[in-house]
Write a protein that holds these residues in place. Structure first.
Motif, mmCIF file in Angstrom:
data_model
loop_
_atom_site.group_PDB
_atom_site.id
_atom_site.type_symbol
_atom_site.label_atom_id
_atom_site.label_comp_id
_atom_site.label_asym_id
_atom_site.label_seq_id
_atom_site.Cartn_x
_atom_site.Cartn_y
_atom_site.Cartn_z
ATOM 1 N N ALA A 115 0.851 -1.180 0.000
ATOM 2 C CA ALA A 115 0.000 0.000 0.000
ATOM 3 C C ALA A 115 0.891 1.237 0.000
ATOM 4 N N ALA A 116 0.840 2.007 1.094
ATOM 5 C CA ALA A 116 1.675 3.200 1.186
ATOM 6 C C ALA A 116 3.142 2.811 1.286
ATOM 7 N N ASP A 117 4.010 3.773 1.000
ATOM 8 C CA ASP A 117 5.451 3.501 0.979
ATOM 9 C C ASP A 117 5.959 3.001 2.322
ATOM 10 N N ASP A 118 5.317 3.415 3.431
ATOM 11 C CA ASP A 118 5.791 3.008 4.749
ATOM 12 C C ASP A 118 5.073 1.756 5.248
ATOM 13 N N PRO A 168 3.883 -2.472 5.053
ATOM 14 C CA PRO A 168 4.628 -3.720 4.853
ATOM 15 C C PRO A 168 4.673 -4.118 3.385
ATOM 16 N N THR A 169 5.735 -4.788 3.000
ATOM 17 C CA THR A 169 5.851 -5.270 1.629
ATOM 18 C C THR A 169 4.974 -6.497 1.446
ATOM 19 N N PHE A 170 4.737 -6.884 0.190
ATOM 20 C CA PHE A 170 3.974 -8.099 -0.082
ATOM 21 C C PHE A 170 4.693 -9.307 0.521
ATOM 22 N N GLU A 213 6.563 -9.305 3.208
ATOM 23 C CA GLU A 213 6.341 -9.276 4.658
ATOM 24 C C GLU A 213 4.938 -9.743 5.011
ATOM 25 N N LEU A 214 3.959 -9.340 4.221
ATOM 26 C CA LEU A 214 2.585 -9.790 4.463
ATOM 27 C C LEU A 214 2.460 -11.298 4.299
ATOM 28 N N ALA A 215 3.124 -11.832 3.276
ATOM 29 C CA ALA A 215 3.096 -13.276 3.044
ATOM 30 C C ALA A 215 3.764 -14.016 4.203
ATOM 31 N N ARG A 216 4.874 -13.487 4.714
ATOM 32 C CA ARG A 216 5.561 -14.107 5.836
ATOM 33 C C ARG A 216 4.687 -14.063 7.093
ATOM 34 N N ARG A 217 4.042 -12.926 7.325
ATOM 35 C CA ARG A 217 3.149 -12.808 8.478
ATOM 36 C C ARG A 217 2.032 -13.849 8.399
ATOM 37 N N GLN A 218 1.459 -14.015 7.212
ATOM 38 C CA GLN A 218 0.375 -14.971 7.069
ATOM 39 C C GLN A 218 0.865 -16.400 7.260
ATOM 40 N N VAL A 248 10.099 -14.245 13.993
ATOM 41 C CA VAL A 248 8.696 -14.226 14.425
ATOM 42 C C VAL A 248 8.424 -12.942 15.195
ATOM 43 N N LEU A 249 9.329 -12.594 16.100
ATOM 44 C CA LEU A 249 9.152 -11.394 16.911
ATOM 45 C C LEU A 249 9.266 -10.117 16.090
ATOM 46 N N TYR A 250 9.939 -10.183 14.948
ATOM 47 C CA TYR A 250 10.012 -9.024 14.053
ATOM 48 C C TYR A 250 8.610 -8.683 13.529
ATOM 49 N N HIS A 251 7.836 -9.716 13.235
ATOM 50 C CA HIS A 251 6.495 -9.507 12.691
ATOM 51 C C HIS A 251 5.427 -9.381 13.776
ATOM 52 N N PHE A 252 5.627 -10.067 14.905
ATOM 53 C CA PHE A 252 4.671 -10.036 16.011
ATOM 54 C C PHE A 252 5.462 -9.847 17.300
ATOM 55 N N SER A 253 5.154 -8.833 18.040
ATOM 56 C CA SER A 253 5.973 -8.448 19.189
ATOM 57 C C SER A 253 5.936 -9.435 20.350
#
Length: 207
Positions: A7-10, A12-14, A16-21, A55-60
């Motif tokens: 979405a916006a420049d700041d 998450p990248t696609f 990063e979103l795929a990794r989170r999922q 894991v902690l990078y994506h979820f605290s």
């Protein structure tokens, strides 16, 4: 090459979103098979093939991750039931669609049911249910009560307290699903037929 952003420049990248999922799906799998207490961040990282730090990078925290997993499960469940209820213009048929959809989704998504069940257990010991009413997620009781009230307004349903009957019908569904989880050989299709008959007998107006 810089990874494309979603979405916006700041944002998450696609990637990063795929990794989170991927992490969320691994969390769902582990909770459904090992239980909530045994699903550690280390176990999730191992299942996902990444480091715990990743894991902690994506979820605290574990709490943040498991709540995200539960929210996704509930959103999918709610969307499934809502879509089938909204197909029906007749209020009585909408109530039947609700009962059927509640059973059919859980029948087809056993691991999601386990996640919901595990996440409802007391965090301290994992053996006690949380405070009564804490399971009323995503307005489940309110949604059924609204359907029942609409049926009363149409004149198809007898007069009763929609909240009380919604709790009774919801409890019957939960009881059937709980028995099925413990006894997979239980005929859930036949039980769904009986739940429909039970609900109609409880709410239909007979003149």
């Amino acid at each position: 090459m810089t990874p494309r952003r979603s979405a916006a420049d700041d944002g998450p990248t696609f990637r990063e979103l795929a990794r989170r999922q991927q992490i969320v799906e691994c969390t769902i799998d582990l909770i459904s098979t090992r239980g909530f207490p045994a699903t550690s961040l280390s176990a999730i990282a191992e299942e996902a093939g990444i480091s715990k730090a990743a894991v902690l990078y994506h979820f605290s925290s574990k709490d943040n991750l498991t709540r995200t997993a539960l929210t996704q499960v509930l959103e999918r469940f709610t969307a499934y039931v809502t879509e089938r209820v909204e197909r029906e213009s007749d209020p009585l048929a909408a109530v039947v669609a609700y009962v059927r959809a509640m059973v059919s989704y859980q029948q087809a998504n056993r691991r999601h049911v386990r996640v919901i069940t595990e996440m409802l257990l007391d965090d301290a010991g994992g053996t006690r249910l949380k405070a009564p009413g804490s399971h009323d997620t995503h307005g489940r009781r309110q949604a059924l009560a609204a359907l029942l009230a609409a049926g009363q307004e149409s004149g198809q349903l007898r007069r009763f307290d929609p909240d009380s009957v919604a709790l009774a019908v919801g409890g019957a569904i939960d009881g059937v699903i709980s028995h099925w989880l413990a006894h997979p050989e239980f005929d859930l299709d036949a039980a769904a037929d009986e739940l429909e008959a039970f609900t109609l007998a409880a709410i239909r107006r007979f003149d």
